[in-house]
Design an enzyme around this catalytic site. Structure first.
Site, PDB file in Angstrom:
ATOM      1  N   HIS A  69       0.803  -1.225   0.000  1.00  0.00           N
ATOM      2  CA  HIS A  69       0.000   0.000   0.000  1.00  0.00           C
ATOM      3  C   HIS A  69       0.840   1.282   0.000  1.00  0.00           C
ATOM      4  CE1 HIS A  69       1.155  -0.534   4.144  1.00  0.00           C
ATOM      5  NE2 HIS A  69       0.930   0.750   4.302  1.00  0.00           N
ATOM      6  N   HIS A 105       1.688   6.907  -0.858  1.00  0.00           N
ATOM      7  CA  HIS A 105       0.780   6.100  -0.029  1.00  0.00           C
ATOM      8  C   HIS A 105      -0.488   5.876  -0.837  1.00  0.00           C
ATOM      9  CE1 HIS A 105      -1.185   4.551   3.542  1.00  0.00           C
ATOM     10  NE2 HIS A 105      -0.026   4.638   4.170  1.00  0.00           N
TER      11      HIS A 105
END
Length: 148
Positions: free
Chosen positions: A57, A72
């Site tokens: 992620h 992110h």
């Protein structure tokens, strides 16, 4: 001067739009964010350098000058434990700006009740070091901001 590229296609917005205080208040550094297109696709390296951290992620690419840029992919996506993400590179790999790093599906992140918005942060930079932030539509690999 480092030109930081958009890691995903979508709409570039300010960090203040990120629904997480760590990012919206620039606690990890200044930068920008992208509300991604909802189609599955690749997230690319924002700068050329070495992948020093790689999770499904999120990832950090450190340039040869020691500057690190954090990407992110969505908010609270660590809770997905990698589900819906596929790594296209490995920690320690040298990458060029625009090279694919992770394949993901922003629509699936959103369907799971999380924001797919993508903070792009100049780690350890001072507020005045980041400028020229683009707003509006961007493609993956387009200029996003300058880090002086």
């Amino acid at each position: 001067m480092t030109t930081v590229l958009a890691p995903v296609a979508g709409t570039a917005v300010g960090l203040a739009a990120v629904p997480d205080p760590v990012f919206s208040q620039a606690m990890v550094g200044p930068g920008s964010a992208i509300d991604p297109e909802r189609a599955p696709g690749q997230a690319v390296a924002p700068i050329s350098g070495t992948i020093v951290k790689l999770h499904a992620h999120a990832y950090i690419v450190e340039g040869d000058d020691g500057r690190g840029v954090l990407v992110h992919l969505g908010i609270d996506t660590v809770q997905l434990k990698g589900e819906g993400f596929r790594l296209l590179a490995a920690e320690g790999d040298r990458v060029r700006a625009g090279q694919p790093v992770v394949f993901w599906n922003p629509a699936a992140v959103e369907e799971g009740g999380r924001s797919p918005i993508c903070p792009v942060v100049a780690l350890d930079a001072a507020d005045g070091d980041v400028n020229g932030q683009v707003r509006g539509g961007v493609g993956a690999g387009d200029d996003l901001f300058e880090w002086s």
